[in-house]
Design a protein around this motif. Structure first.
Motif, PDB file in Angstrom:
ATOM      1  N   TYR A  21       0.811  -1.221   0.000  1.00  0.00           N
ATOM      2  CA  TYR A  21       0.000   0.000   0.000  1.00  0.00           C
ATOM      3  C   TYR A  21       0.844   1.271   0.000  1.00  0.00           C
ATOM      4  O   TYR A  21       0.368   2.327  -0.396  1.00  0.00           O
ATOM      5  CB  TYR A  21      -0.965  -0.001   1.186  1.00  0.00           C
ATOM      6  CG  TYR A  21      -1.998  -1.097   1.072  1.00  0.00           C
ATOM      7  CD1 TYR A  21      -3.021  -1.009   0.138  1.00  0.00           C
ATOM      8  CD2 TYR A  21      -1.929  -2.229   1.865  1.00  0.00           C
ATOM      9  CE1 TYR A  21      -3.957  -2.005   0.007  1.00  0.00           C
ATOM     10  CE2 TYR A  21      -2.865  -3.235   1.749  1.00  0.00           C
ATOM     11  CZ  TYR A  21      -3.870  -3.113   0.814  1.00  0.00           C
ATOM     12  OH  TYR A  21      -4.794  -4.115   0.688  1.00  0.00           O
ATOM     13  N   SER A  22       2.087   1.188   0.468  1.00  0.00           N
ATOM     14  CA  SER A  22       2.949   2.372   0.473  1.00  0.00           C
ATOM     15  C   SER A  22       3.944   2.386  -0.694  1.00  0.00           C
ATOM     16  O   SER A  22       4.756   3.293  -0.788  1.00  0.00           O
ATOM     17  CB  SER A  22       3.713   2.446   1.802  1.00  0.00           C
ATOM     18  OG  SER A  22       4.550   1.326   1.950  1.00  0.00           O
ATOM     19  N   MET A  23       3.849   1.403  -1.563  1.00  0.00           N
ATOM     20  CA  MET A  23       4.773   1.306  -2.695  1.00  0.00           C
ATOM     21  C   MET A  23       4.313   2.234  -3.819  1.00  0.00           C
ATOM     22  O   MET A  23       3.188   2.115  -4.291  1.00  0.00           O
ATOM     23  CB  MET A  23       4.840  -0.140  -3.192  1.00  0.00           C
ATOM     24  CG  MET A  23       5.769  -0.341  -4.346  1.00  0.00           C
ATOM     25  SD  MET A  23       7.469   0.161  -4.057  1.00  0.00           S
ATOM     26  CE  MET A  23       7.921  -0.866  -2.704  1.00  0.00           C
ATOM     27  N   PRO A  24       5.159   3.172  -4.256  1.00  0.00           N
ATOM     28  CA  PRO A  24       4.743   4.108  -5.307  1.00  0.00           C
ATOM     29  C   PRO A  24       4.717   3.484  -6.709  1.00  0.00           C
ATOM     30  O   PRO A  24       4.034   3.986  -7.596  1.00  0.00           O
ATOM     31  CB  PRO A  24       5.785   5.219  -5.238  1.00  0.00           C
ATOM     32  CG  PRO A  24       6.977   4.602  -4.621  1.00  0.00           C
ATOM     33  CD  PRO A  24       6.471   3.500  -3.722  1.00  0.00           C
ATOM     34  N   TYR A  25       5.447   2.373  -6.905  1.00  0.00           N
ATOM     35  CA  TYR A  25       5.505   1.749  -8.224  1.00  0.00           C
ATOM     36  C   TYR A  25       4.494   0.610  -8.311  1.00  0.00           C
ATOM     37  O   TYR A  25       4.537  -0.330  -7.525  1.00  0.00           O
ATOM     38  CB  TYR A  25       6.918   1.225  -8.507  1.00  0.00           C
ATOM     39  CG  TYR A  25       7.960   2.297  -8.405  1.00  0.00           C
ATOM     40  CD1 TYR A  25       8.045   3.298  -9.376  1.00  0.00           C
ATOM     41  CD2 TYR A  25       8.831   2.342  -7.332  1.00  0.00           C
ATOM     42  CE1 TYR A  25       8.995   4.297  -9.281  1.00  0.00           C
ATOM     43  CE2 TYR A  25       9.775   3.335  -7.229  1.00  0.00           C
ATOM     44  CZ  TYR A  25       9.856   4.318  -8.209  1.00  0.00           C
ATOM     45  OH  TYR A  25      10.786   5.310  -8.105  1.00  0.00           O
ATOM     46  N   ARG A  26       3.614   0.709  -9.257  1.00  0.00           N
ATOM     47  CA  ARG A  26       2.527  -0.259  -9.379  1.00  0.00           C
ATOM     48  C   ARG A  26       3.031  -1.689  -9.641  1.00  0.00           C
ATOM     49  O   ARG A  26       2.472  -2.648  -9.117  1.00  0.00           O
ATOM     50  CB  ARG A  26       1.588   0.180 -10.498  1.00  0.00           C
ATOM     51  CG  ARG A  26       0.320  -0.604 -10.581  1.00  0.00           C
ATOM     52  CD  ARG A  26      -0.776   0.281 -11.147  1.00  0.00           C
ATOM     53  NE  ARG A  26      -2.000  -0.428 -11.317  1.00  0.00           N
ATOM     54  CZ  ARG A  26      -2.891  -0.636 -10.366  1.00  0.00           C
ATOM     55  NH1 ARG A  26      -2.642  -0.193  -9.160  1.00  0.00           N
ATOM     56  NH2 ARG A  26      -4.002  -1.285 -10.594  1.00  0.00           N
ATOM     57  N   GLU A  27       4.079  -1.833 -10.431  1.00  0.00           N
ATOM     58  CA  GLU A  27       4.607  -3.159 -10.734  1.00  0.00           C
ATOM     59  C   GLU A  27       5.150  -3.834  -9.478  1.00  0.00           C
ATOM     60  O   GLU A  27       4.934  -5.025  -9.241  1.00  0.00           O
ATOM     61  CB  GLU A  27       5.708  -3.086 -11.798  1.00  0.00           C
ATOM     62  CG  GLU A  27       5.250  -2.583 -13.149  1.00  0.00           C
ATOM     63  CD  GLU A  27       5.221  -1.060 -13.234  1.00  0.00           C
ATOM     64  OE1 GLU A  27       5.756  -0.397 -12.317  1.00  0.00           O
ATOM     65  OE2 GLU A  27       4.641  -0.557 -14.206  1.00  0.00           O
ATOM     66  N   LEU A  32       4.700  -7.469  -4.585  1.00  0.00           N
ATOM     67  CA  LEU A  32       4.548  -7.664  -3.146  1.00  0.00           C
ATOM     68  C   LEU A  32       3.251  -8.395  -2.820  1.00  0.00           C
ATOM     69  O   LEU A  32       3.211  -9.240  -1.930  1.00  0.00           O
ATOM     70  CB  LEU A  32       4.601  -6.321  -2.417  1.00  0.00           C
ATOM     71  CG  LEU A  32       5.957  -5.633  -2.385  1.00  0.00           C
ATOM     72  CD1 LEU A  32       5.822  -4.220  -1.827  1.00  0.00           C
ATOM     73  CD2 LEU A  32       6.954  -6.439  -1.584  1.00  0.00           C
ATOM     74  N   THR A  33       2.191  -8.085  -3.545  1.00  0.00           N
ATOM     75  CA  THR A  33       0.922  -8.789  -3.348  1.00  0.00           C
ATOM     76  C   THR A  33       1.066 -10.267  -3.694  1.00  0.00           C
ATOM     77  O   THR A  33       0.594 -11.135  -2.951  1.00  0.00           O
ATOM     78  CB  THR A  33      -0.177  -8.158  -4.215  1.00  0.00           C
ATOM     79  OG1 THR A  33      -0.273  -6.775  -3.903  1.00  0.00           O
ATOM     80  CG2 THR A  33      -1.513  -8.827  -3.984  1.00  0.00           C
TER      81      THR A  33
END
Length: 66
Positions: A21-27, A32-33
């Protein structure tokens, strides 16, 4: 392999999922998900085997009572 505690598998999978949720890069967020959900899938296997053991123990105890 540790399942519980701060350094266990469950803690690690929850950290992966919460960090997405705090990761700015969508990839990287998607990665991580994927890692977090794959780690939690292991618990389904553990639950399945524990249920099988429980069923076997119940069955053998019933047959020993006769």
């Amino acid at each position: 392999m540790k399942y519980g505690g701060p350094d266990g598998e469950l803690g690690a999978s929850l950290r992966y999922i919460s960090q997405r949720y705090s990761m700015p890069y969508r990839e990287v967020s998607g990665l991580l998900t994927d890692i977090g959900t794959e780690d939690t899938e292991m618990f389904h296997y553990i639950q399945f085997f524990l249920n099988k053991i429980k069923i076997i123990n119940i069955y053998t105890h019933k047959n020993n009572d006769k």
